[in-house]
Design an enzyme around this catalytic site. Sequence first.
Site, PDB file in Angstrom:
ATOM      1  N   VAL A 155       1.217   5.563  25.196  1.00  8.12           N
ATOM      2  CA  VAL A 155       0.589   6.836  24.825  1.00  8.12           C
ATOM      3  C   VAL A 155       1.486   7.532  23.802  1.00  8.12           C
ATOM      4  O   VAL A 155       2.669   7.756  24.059  1.00  8.12           O
ATOM      5  CB  VAL A 155       0.401   7.750  26.068  1.00  8.12           C
ATOM      6  N   GLY A 209      -4.548   2.568   6.210  1.00 11.34           N
ATOM      7  CA  GLY A 209      -4.048   1.735   7.313  1.00 11.34           C
ATOM      8  C   GLY A 209      -4.067   2.436   8.660  1.00 11.34           C
ATOM      9  O   GLY A 209      -3.547   1.909   9.643  1.00 11.34           O
ATOM     10  N   ASP A 223     -10.397   4.463  22.660  1.00  8.12           N
ATOM     11  CA  ASP A 223      -8.931   4.345  22.677  1.00  8.12           C
ATOM     12  C   ASP A 223      -8.321   5.511  23.465  1.00  8.12           C
ATOM     13  O   ASP A 223      -7.439   5.312  24.307  1.00  8.12           O
ATOM     14  CB  ASP A 223      -8.426   4.331  21.218  1.00  8.12           C
ATOM     15  N   LYS A 227      -5.909   6.062  27.242  1.00  6.44           N
ATOM     16  CA  LYS A 227      -4.693   6.887  27.344  1.00  6.44           C
ATOM     17  C   LYS A 227      -4.866   7.984  28.386  1.00  6.44           C
ATOM     18  O   LYS A 227      -3.914   8.336  29.098  1.00  6.44           O
ATOM     19  CB  LYS A 227      -4.363   7.476  25.970  1.00  6.44           C
TER      20      LYS A 227
END
Length: 346
Positions: A155, A209, A223, A227
Amino acid sequence: MTEYKIALVGFGGVNRGFAQLVADCNAEWKESLGFTVKIVGVTDLFLGSIVAKDGLDAKQLVALPVEKGAFAQLPGGNAEAFNETVIKHSGADIIAEATFTNPVDGEPATTFCRWALESGIHVVTTNKGPIALHGAELKALARRNQVAFEYEGAVMSGTPVIRLARQALAGANVQGFEGILNGTSNYVLTQMKDGLTFNDAVLQAQQLGYAEADPTADVEGFDVRLKVVILANELLDARLNVSDVRCSGISAISAQDIAQATANGASWKLIGSADREADGSVRASVEARLLPNSHPLAGIVGATNAVSFKTALLGAVTVSGPGAGRIETAFALLSDIVAIHTASGN
Ligand SMILES: NC(=O)c1ccc[n+]([C@@H]2O[C@H](COP(=O)([O-])OP(=O)(O)OC[C@H]3O[C@@H](n4cnc5c(N)ncnc54)[C@H](OP(=O)(O)O)[C@@H]3O)[C@@H](O)[C@H]2O)c1
């Protein structure tokens, strides 16, 4: 002087970053941290594997070309990834696991962690999958085998969050948290505030990126959901599964929504949060929220991450910093090794 023998599992951005830190900083660690690190094995699906009980040259590892089977170019190296051999039989005290995050079943990383822990080898990892999906089992396995299982980088990469809350906020009574836990989505929202459309902002994040070719996990909150599970289980003693966390992303937010928020002195943010309820249960979610500009997370812009802990004794305690980056995440592995070193009485 303690010397930790480390085997690297996965040799992409993060573990190559860690090898870079070893190459650059080992002598300094001897002075400042009281230990040095020797890399005794590396394994990677693409590059192959290598074991050298007397230690590998970290500089040489960093310089290895990203070519299929490249470890075969080094003396004793092999084009095949002998993961089990490297994990169990390289003589490592610590495995640094940094293969890809599998959000469905956490594999094969979970198996790699199990192999190490069952063999009495400490594990440090930056991989969210094993922790979010099998954290309780792996922690119990580590305890049974009297080894450490550390995952600070899962995290907010190297920004201290898990250990900060667990150790420095122990006794402050953490009741919940809310965080900006995904740099890509925050970058996209920030660029939209500057006038870009959602699609153009995602494209820009990809060009820089920050975003993957498929940005779904970032912009739809998947995502962040992993976490949130990790933090809620760690800090609130919840026993959440991924499916317990309500999840929506930012793709439905329009340029008009953003402009209206700005006019009203507010900002849209993708917030992962969890709170302890009056009955002791923990409720968690991932959703876009409209925050007044006075909120501690409203001013977090670009790819930066932040989490605000809600504590009974201190009120909100907020930490912000990088949430990604190869060296930043490699630092998290180092911080896990420091924790192992400290716990062993050094
Ligand atoms: N980079 C960051 O900023 C960051 C931040 C926080 C957390 N993390 C997490 O840290 C982990 C590593 O990230 P990364 O950026 O280093 O990823 P990466 O560049 O994709 O590297 C992962 C490496 O692991 C290899 N691998 C995949 N499956 C394997 C297997 N079964 N056995 C051995 N090697 C295998 C991959 O090989 P192939 O290329 O052949 O698949 C690749 O070389 C991920 O779980 C990621 O989510 C990363």
